[in-house]
Scaffold this motif. Structure first.
Motif, PDB file in Angstrom:
ATOM      1  N   GLU A  22       0.300  -0.897  -0.129  1.00 29.11           N
ATOM      2  CA  GLU A  22       0.288   0.532  -0.367  1.00 29.11           C
ATOM      3  C   GLU A  22       0.916   1.376   0.252  1.00 29.11           C
ATOM      4  O   GLU A  22       2.022   1.059   0.555  1.00 29.11           O
ATOM      5  CB  GLU A  22      -0.689   0.093   1.036  1.00 29.11           C
ATOM      6  CG  GLU A  22      -1.900  -0.935   1.120  1.00 29.11           C
ATOM      7  CD  GLU A  22      -3.334  -1.160   2.022  1.00 29.11           C
ATOM      8  OE1 GLU A  22      -3.172  -0.072   2.230  1.00 29.11           O
ATOM      9  OE2 GLU A  22      -3.995  -2.039   1.405  1.00 29.11           O
ATOM     10  N   CYS A  23      -0.084   1.963  -0.531  1.00 28.34           N
ATOM     11  CA  CYS A  23       1.166   3.322  -0.872  1.00 28.34           C
ATOM     12  C   CYS A  23       0.235   4.454  -0.413  1.00 28.34           C
ATOM     13  O   CYS A  23      -1.038   4.517  -1.150  1.00 28.34           O
ATOM     14  CB  CYS A  23       1.070   3.633  -2.339  1.00 28.34           C
ATOM     15  SG  CYS A  23       2.124   5.380  -2.827  1.00 28.34           S
ATOM     16  N   ILE A  68      -0.116  -2.586  -6.167  1.00 28.00           N
ATOM     17  CA  ILE A  68      -0.167  -1.614  -5.539  1.00 28.00           C
ATOM     18  C   ILE A  68      -1.655  -1.013  -5.201  1.00 28.00           C
ATOM     19  O   ILE A  68      -2.389  -0.848  -6.212  1.00 28.00           O
ATOM     20  CB  ILE A  68       0.339  -0.560  -6.411  1.00 28.00           C
ATOM     21  CG1 ILE A  68       2.431  -0.876  -6.356  1.00 28.00           C
ATOM     22  CG2 ILE A  68       0.578   0.376  -5.027  1.00 28.00           C
ATOM     23  CD1 ILE A  68       2.982  -0.294  -6.889  1.00 28.00           C
ATOM     24  N   PHE A  70      -3.425   2.427  -4.204  1.00 22.18           N
ATOM     25  CA  PHE A  70      -3.337   3.550  -3.759  1.00 22.18           C
ATOM     26  C   PHE A  70      -3.978   4.243  -2.817  1.00 22.18           C
ATOM     27  O   PHE A  70      -5.724   3.244  -2.816  1.00 22.18           O
ATOM     28  CB  PHE A  70      -2.863   4.440  -4.259  1.00 22.18           C
ATOM     29  CG  PHE A  70      -1.799   4.475  -5.761  1.00 22.18           C
ATOM     30  CD1 PHE A  70      -0.709   3.828  -5.710  1.00 22.18           C
ATOM     31  CD2 PHE A  70      -2.286   5.066  -6.520  1.00 22.18           C
ATOM     32  CE1 PHE A  70       0.081   4.347  -6.081  1.00 22.18           C
ATOM     33  CE2 PHE A  70      -0.570   4.958  -7.544  1.00 22.18           C
ATOM     34  CZ  PHE A  70      -0.014   5.157  -7.223  1.00 22.18           C
ATOM     35  N   VAL A 105       4.759   2.992   1.848  1.00 24.24           N
ATOM     36  CA  VAL A 105       4.926   3.991   1.733  1.00 24.24           C
ATOM     37  C   VAL A 105       3.387   5.426   2.179  1.00 24.24           C
ATOM     38  O   VAL A 105       2.942   4.695   2.103  1.00 24.24           O
ATOM     39  CB  VAL A 105       5.818   4.693   0.649  1.00 24.24           C
ATOM     40  CG1 VAL A 105       5.273   4.350  -0.655  1.00 24.24           C
ATOM     41  CG2 VAL A 105       6.794   6.199   0.622  1.00 24.24           C
ATOM     42  N   LEU A 107       2.501   8.572   1.401  1.00 25.80           N
ATOM     43  CA  LEU A 107       3.475  10.233   0.722  1.00 25.80           C
ATOM     44  C   LEU A 107       3.197  10.825   1.363  1.00 25.80           C
ATOM     45  O   LEU A 107       1.778  11.362   1.192  1.00 25.80           O
ATOM     46  CB  LEU A 107       3.104   9.830  -0.649  1.00 25.80           C
ATOM     47  CG  LEU A 107       3.700   8.726  -1.917  1.00 25.80           C
ATOM     48  CD1 LEU A 107       3.695   8.589  -3.700  1.00 25.80           C
ATOM     49  CD2 LEU A 107       5.589   9.418  -1.361  1.00 25.80           C
ATOM     50  N   GLN A 135       7.231   9.580   3.565  1.00 29.21           N
ATOM     51  CA  GLN A 135       9.020  10.369   2.078  1.00 29.21           C
ATOM     52  C   GLN A 135       7.396  12.039   1.397  1.00 29.21           C
ATOM     53  O   GLN A 135       5.857  11.692   1.508  1.00 29.21           O
ATOM     54  CB  GLN A 135       8.166   9.447   0.386  1.00 29.21           C
ATOM     55  CG  GLN A 135       8.704  10.231  -0.769  1.00 29.21           C
ATOM     56  CD  GLN A 135      10.211  10.208  -0.803  1.00 29.21           C
ATOM     57  OE1 GLN A 135      11.031   8.970  -0.429  1.00 29.21           O
ATOM     58  NE2 GLN A 135      10.547  11.405  -0.570  1.00 29.21           N
ATOM     59  N   ILE A 187       8.192   5.057  -5.801  1.00 29.32           N
ATOM     60  CA  ILE A 187       6.899   4.141  -5.912  1.00 29.32           C
ATOM     61  C   ILE A 187       7.985   2.777  -5.473  1.00 29.32           C
ATOM     62  O   ILE A 187       7.315   1.979  -4.501  1.00 29.32           O
ATOM     63  CB  ILE A 187       5.660   4.713  -5.749  1.00 29.32           C
ATOM     64  CG1 ILE A 187       5.288   5.761  -5.445  1.00 29.32           C
ATOM     65  CG2 ILE A 187       4.532   2.732  -5.613  1.00 29.32           C
ATOM     66  CD1 ILE A 187       4.105   6.489  -5.627  1.00 29.32           C
ATOM     67  N   LYS A 191       8.825  -0.349  -2.854  1.00 27.37           N
ATOM     68  CA  LYS A 191       7.863  -2.113  -3.127  1.00 27.37           C
ATOM     69  C   LYS A 191       9.003  -2.990  -3.254  1.00 27.37           C
ATOM     70  O   LYS A 191       8.663  -4.140  -3.178  1.00 27.37           O
ATOM     71  CB  LYS A 191       6.920  -2.143  -4.432  1.00 27.37           C
ATOM     72  CG  LYS A 191       6.276  -2.802  -4.352  1.00 27.37           C
ATOM     73  CD  LYS A 191       5.213  -2.799  -5.924  1.00 27.37           C
ATOM     74  CE  LYS A 191       4.281  -3.941  -5.386  1.00 27.37           C
ATOM     75  NZ  LYS A 191       5.132  -5.111  -6.618  1.00 27.37           N
TER      76      LYS A 191
END
Ligand code: GTP
Ligand code: MG
Length: 194
Positions: A22-23, A68, A70, A105, A107, A135, A187, A191
């Protein structure tokens, strides 16, 4: 890139099964989270861009290339938000970070044009204290010329250092597409692929 909207969740029971990297996208209301999600996915209206700040009250999940996820978190720091809606924000955000998701991460989006905001400092410090992978991404850089941009980046990074952030700051413009490739590369690197 194939991007699919999965769900707008108001409670952890609605979160998707945590089976992908997951981002998470977080930032002050109006910082440009939804616009950035649209830029990265190449879809114009995947995430709603709001004219009234503080409208995103739920956690939106998007599946990207089946690999991924988001996660669009609701914005904070909206001056006109009521006390109860701030509490609501805190509760929802906390449920996400405590849900033991495969968080790769976070963001944290910061407006490149503004001085470092108290609310940004608080949130960034919260992640750092917990050793979470954050980040920083500076948004709306199309509004700055080259020298303003490097000056602001320096000033902001110095202020972030004070709360313990020692990473760099990627800069993006969702209007002009600047920084998109670098951010996607970051990203993917985090990962552990590509
Ligand atoms: P909330 O969901 O309300 O928290 O806002 P958000 O963080 O999702 O911001 P959103 O993407 O809705 O954008 C807020 C405002 O900033 C809109 O008026 C956008 O058009 C503008 N905006 C977003 N990205 C950029 C950018 O890269 N450059 C410029 N100049 N404006 C931008
Ligand atoms: Mg939004």
């Amino acid at each position: 890139m194939n991007a699919v909207f999965e769900i707008s969740a108001a409670a952890p029971t609605q979160f998707p099964v945590p089976d992908r990297f997951e981002c998470a996208f977080i930032g002050r209301s109006n910082v440009g989270k939804s616009s950035l999600l649209n830029l990265l996915t190449g879809l114009k209206n995947l995430a709603k861009v709001s004219s009234t700040p503080g409208k995103t009250r739920q956690i939106n999940f998007f599946l990207i290339d089946d690999s991924i996820r988001f996660v669009d978190l609701p914005g904070y720091g909206y001056a006109k938000a009521s006390h109860s809606s701030r509490q609501e924000w805190g509760r929802l955000i906390t449920t996400y970070f405590e849900a033991a998701r495969p968080l790769g991460v976070i963001l944290q989006l910061i407006d490149s044009r503004l001085p470092f905001q108290t609310s940004d400092a608080g949130v960034l410090h919260w992640f750092i204290e917990r050793k979470m992978p954050v980040q920083v991404v500076l948004t709306k850089i199309d509004k700055l010329n080259q020298s303003e941009r490097s000056k602001q980046t320096k000033t902001l990074l110095a202020a972030m250092k004070e709360v313990g952030y020692h990473g760099d700051a990627l800069a993006v413009s969702s209007f002009k597409g600047q920084g998109k490739r670098e951010l996607m590369q970051r990203i993917i690197m985090l990962k552990g692929g590509g």
